[in-house]
Design a protein around this motif. Structure first.
Motif, mmCIF file in Angstrom:
data_model
loop_
_atom_site.group_PDB
_atom_site.id
_atom_site.type_symbol
_atom_site.label_atom_id
_atom_site.label_comp_id
_atom_site.label_asym_id
_atom_site.label_seq_id
_atom_site.Cartn_x
_atom_site.Cartn_y
_atom_site.Cartn_z
ATOM 1 N N MET A 166 0.859 -1.176 0.000
ATOM 2 C CA MET A 166 0.000 0.000 0.000
ATOM 3 C C MET A 166 0.895 1.224 0.000
ATOM 4 S SD MET A 166 -3.098 1.118 2.547
ATOM 5 C CE MET A 166 -4.005 -0.346 2.104
ATOM 6 N N ASP A 167 0.749 2.059 -1.026
ATOM 7 C CA ASP A 167 1.656 3.197 -1.198
ATOM 8 C C ASP A 167 3.112 2.741 -1.098
ATOM 9 O OD1 ASP A 167 -0.107 5.211 -1.808
ATOM 10 O OD2 ASP A 167 -0.361 5.876 0.257
ATOM 11 N N GLU A 168 3.402 1.624 -1.773
ATOM 12 C CA GLU A 168 4.743 1.051 -1.881
ATOM 13 C C GLU A 168 5.292 0.510 -0.563
ATOM 14 O OE1 GLU A 168 7.471 3.238 -4.477
ATOM 15 O OE2 GLU A 168 5.818 4.608 -4.916
ATOM 16 N N ILE A 169 4.424 0.368 0.440
ATOM 17 C CA ILE A 169 4.833 -0.208 1.728
ATOM 18 C C ILE A 169 4.327 -1.638 1.807
ATOM 19 C CG2 ILE A 169 4.591 -0.051 4.239
ATOM 20 C CD1 ILE A 169 4.167 2.979 3.854
ATOM 21 N N ASP A 170 5.226 -2.568 2.088
ATOM 22 C CA ASP A 170 4.868 -3.972 2.235
ATOM 23 C C ASP A 170 4.168 -4.155 3.581
ATOM 24 O OD1 ASP A 170 4.683 -6.704 2.423
ATOM 25 O OD2 ASP A 170 6.828 -7.097 2.168
ATOM 26 N N LEU A 171 2.883 -4.483 3.555
ATOM 27 C CA LEU A 171 2.124 -4.581 4.799
ATOM 28 C C LEU A 171 2.693 -5.637 5.739
ATOM 29 C CD1 LEU A 171 -1.604 -4.233 3.607
ATOM 30 C CD2 LEU A 171 -0.013 -2.449 4.357
ATOM 31 N N ALA A 172 3.311 -6.676 5.179
ATOM 32 C CA ALA A 172 3.854 -7.750 6.017
ATOM 33 C C ALA A 172 5.046 -7.297 6.844
ATOM 34 C CB ALA A 172 4.253 -8.943 5.137
ATOM 35 N N GLN A 173 5.656 -6.182 6.454
ATOM 36 C CA GLN A 173 6.824 -5.682 7.176
ATOM 37 C C GLN A 173 6.462 -4.737 8.323
ATOM 38 O OE1 GLN A 173 9.845 -6.993 6.452
ATOM 39 N NE2 GLN A 173 8.615 -8.224 5.018
ATOM 40 N N LEU A 174 5.167 -4.429 8.470
ATOM 41 C CA LEU A 174 4.743 -3.506 9.514
ATOM 42 C C LEU A 174 4.520 -4.246 10.823
ATOM 43 C CD1 LEU A 174 2.137 -1.341 7.549
ATOM 44 C CD2 LEU A 174 4.587 -0.922 7.839
ATOM 45 N N ASP A 175 4.931 -3.609 11.942
ATOM 46 C CA ASP A 175 4.602 -4.193 13.239
ATOM 47 C C ASP A 175 3.164 -3.820 13.593
ATOM 48 O OD1 ASP A 175 4.582 -1.570 14.331
ATOM 49 O OD2 ASP A 175 6.672 -1.719 14.973
ATOM 50 N N SER A 176 2.662 -4.299 14.720
ATOM 51 C CA SER A 176 1.260 -4.113 15.069
ATOM 52 C C SER A 176 0.900 -2.630 15.214
ATOM 53 C CB SER A 176 0.920 -4.865 16.360
ATOM 54 O OG SER A 176 1.755 -4.435 17.417
ATOM 55 N N TYR A 177 1.826 -1.829 15.758
ATOM 56 C CA TYR A 177 1.559 -0.395 15.916
ATOM 57 C C TYR A 177 1.479 0.281 14.553
ATOM 58 C CZ TYR A 177 2.168 4.538 17.007
ATOM 59 O OH TYR A 177 2.009 5.898 17.070
ATOM 60 N N GLU A 178 2.433 -0.033 13.664
ATOM 61 C CA GLU A 178 2.453 0.581 12.333
ATOM 62 C C GLU A 178 1.233 0.167 11.512
ATOM 63 O OE1 GLU A 178 7.296 0.838 11.648
ATOM 64 O OE2 GLU A 178 6.229 -1.052 11.307
ATOM 65 N N LEU A 179 0.823 -1.084 11.657
ATOM 66 C CA LEU A 179 -0.353 -1.552 10.932
ATOM 67 C C LEU A 179 -1.615 -0.872 11.447
ATOM 68 C CD1 LEU A 179 -1.084 -3.469 8.665
ATOM 69 C CD2 LEU A 179 -1.347 -5.297 10.351
ATOM 70 N N ALA A 180 -1.688 -0.681 12.769
ATOM 71 C CA ALA A 180 -2.833 0.025 13.350
ATOM 72 C C ALA A 180 -2.884 1.467 12.849
ATOM 73 C CB ALA A 180 -2.760 -0.021 14.874
ATOM 74 N N TRP A 181 -1.709 2.099 12.751
ATOM 75 C CA TRP A 181 -1.648 3.480 12.237
ATOM 76 C C TRP A 181 -2.140 3.513 10.788
ATOM 77 C CZ3 TRP A 181 0.151 6.304 8.240
ATOM 78 C CH2 TRP A 181 0.187 7.689 8.396
ATOM 79 N N MET A 182 -1.700 2.545 9.996
ATOM 80 C CA MET A 182 -2.108 2.485 8.591
ATOM 81 C C MET A 182 -3.625 2.335 8.472
ATOM 82 S SD MET A 182 -0.876 2.275 5.361
ATOM 83 C CE MET A 182 0.755 1.542 5.324
ATOM 84 N N ARG A 183 -4.181 1.444 9.283
ATOM 85 C CA ARG A 183 -5.634 1.238 9.228
ATOM 86 C C ARG A 183 -6.386 2.483 9.668
ATOM 87 N NH1 ARG A 183 -4.928 -4.166 12.497
ATOM 88 N NH2 ARG A 183 -4.537 -5.702 10.859
ATOM 89 N N CYS A 184 -5.840 3.201 10.630
ATOM 90 C CA CYS A 184 -6.525 4.383 11.173
ATOM 91 C C CYS A 184 -6.488 5.553 10.196
ATOM 92 C CB CYS A 184 -5.884 4.769 12.506
ATOM 93 S SG CYS A 184 -6.689 6.145 13.345
ATOM 94 N N HIS A 185 -5.359 5.731 9.507
ATOM 95 C CA HIS A 185 -5.164 6.931 8.713
ATOM 96 C C HIS A 185 -5.307 6.740 7.208
ATOM 97 C CE1 HIS A 185 -3.203 8.038 12.541
ATOM 98 N NE2 HIS A 185 -3.523 9.266 12.222
ATOM 99 N N LYS A 186 -5.097 5.534 6.733
ATOM 100 C CA LYS A 186 -5.084 5.319 5.288
ATOM 101 C C LYS A 186 -6.327 4.607 4.759
ATOM 102 C CE LYS A 186 -0.693 6.369 3.897
ATOM 103 N NZ LYS A 186 -0.263 7.007 2.634
ATOM 104 N N ILE A 187 -7.012 3.847 5.633
ATOM 105 C CA ILE A 187 -8.087 2.974 5.181
ATOM 106 C C ILE A 187 -9.375 3.276 5.944
ATOM 107 C CG2 ILE A 187 -8.809 0.582 4.833
ATOM 108 C CD1 ILE A 187 -5.839 -0.209 5.139
ATOM 109 N N GLY A 188 -10.466 3.367 5.218
ATOM 110 C CA GLY A 188 -11.779 3.445 5.837
ATOM 111 C C GLY A 188 -12.544 2.174 5.529
#
Length: 251
Positions: free
Chosen positions: A75-97
């Motif tokens: 997503m936006d050139e970021i491999d979701l599998a490389q995100l830790d739980s905090y980073e993934l939560a941030w992505m879901r909060c700010h990038k995805i509805g």
């Protein structure tokens, strides 16, 4: 939608040979069996297929709700599998509805409170969140229902609250899982129109997993999934639609 190109800047989601298997040995279930897909900024993509085809699994991969057995999702050139739980939560909060089939709005909160909550989680002050939430609810046609709780709203109104909550933090992508499934025909058409308006006016990428053939008119492209594989990917204007059939396939 603006004309698409193949540059990375134009691609908001990239799915590369994604597989999702459950179980092992002879009991393995291949929910996804090697799907690759580029999704462009500002497009409306419908993922369609029969129950059990894998469309909801792909939907969950794109939203970071589940992880592939093999393959990668960017997503936006970021491999979701490389995100830790905090980073993934941030992505879901700010990038995805997210818009869910069962609405998933909190029954004890008013419409205003339901929409304010994700903004408060994202760091907005309570006063600013309420002011912005009121504006969004007006935008989706619920300006007179700010202080109503879900049980005081119709199914269509509850789904509009869910849409308002989904766009609360100005996401890049809206993921809609069967957004019209619990709605009557007319309300379903209103919901599709609302999603299209968000795509047209705000440039949001809309990705909908759906059975609803009414989604075809709103879509820029349609991905048809069968048995965990991409059956075909078509642009809306290229579809040959006749009563009871689409491109020779019975509805």
């Amino acid at each position: 939608m603006a004309e698409q190109s193949d540059t990375l800047a134009d691609i908001v989601v990239r799915v590369l040979d994604v597989k999702r298997y459950y179980g092992s040995g002879e009991a393995v279930t291949k929910a996804l069996d090697g799907i690759s897909l580029d999704i462009f900024r500002g497009e409306y993509l419908s993922i369609m297929g029969p129950s059990g085809s894998g469309k909801s699994t792909l939907f969950n991969m794109i939203g970071g709700i589940d992880s592939p057995t093999e393959g990668m999702v960017f997503m936006d050139e970021i491999d979701l599998a490389q995100l830790d739980s905090y980073e993934l939560a941030w992505m879901r909060c700010h990038k995805i509805g997210y818009i869910f089939q069962s609405y998933n709005i909190l029954p004890v909160l008013t419409a205003l409170e339901n929409v304010s909550l994700p903004m408060i989680f994202a760091g907005l002050s309570a006063d600013d969140a309420r002011e912005k939430a009121a504006g969004i609810l007006h935008k989706v046609g619920l300006g007179e229902r700010l202080f109503h709780r879900p049980y005081e709203l119709s199914g269509g109104q509850q789904q509009r609250v869910a849409v308002a909550r989904a766009i609360a933090n100005d996401p890049v992508i809206i993921l809609a899982d069967e957004p019209t499934a619990n709605l009557d025909v007319d309300t379903g058409r209103e919901m599709i129109s609302l999603l299209r308006q968000l795509r047209d006016k705000d440039g949001v990428t809309v990705i909908a997993a759906t059975h609803d053939m009414k989604m075809l008119d709103a879509s820029d492209r349609i991905l048809w999934i069968r048995d965990g594989r991409a059956d075909r990917l078509e642009r809306r204007e290229d579809l040959d639609i006749r009563i009871g059939h689409i491109d020779g396939h019975a509805l």
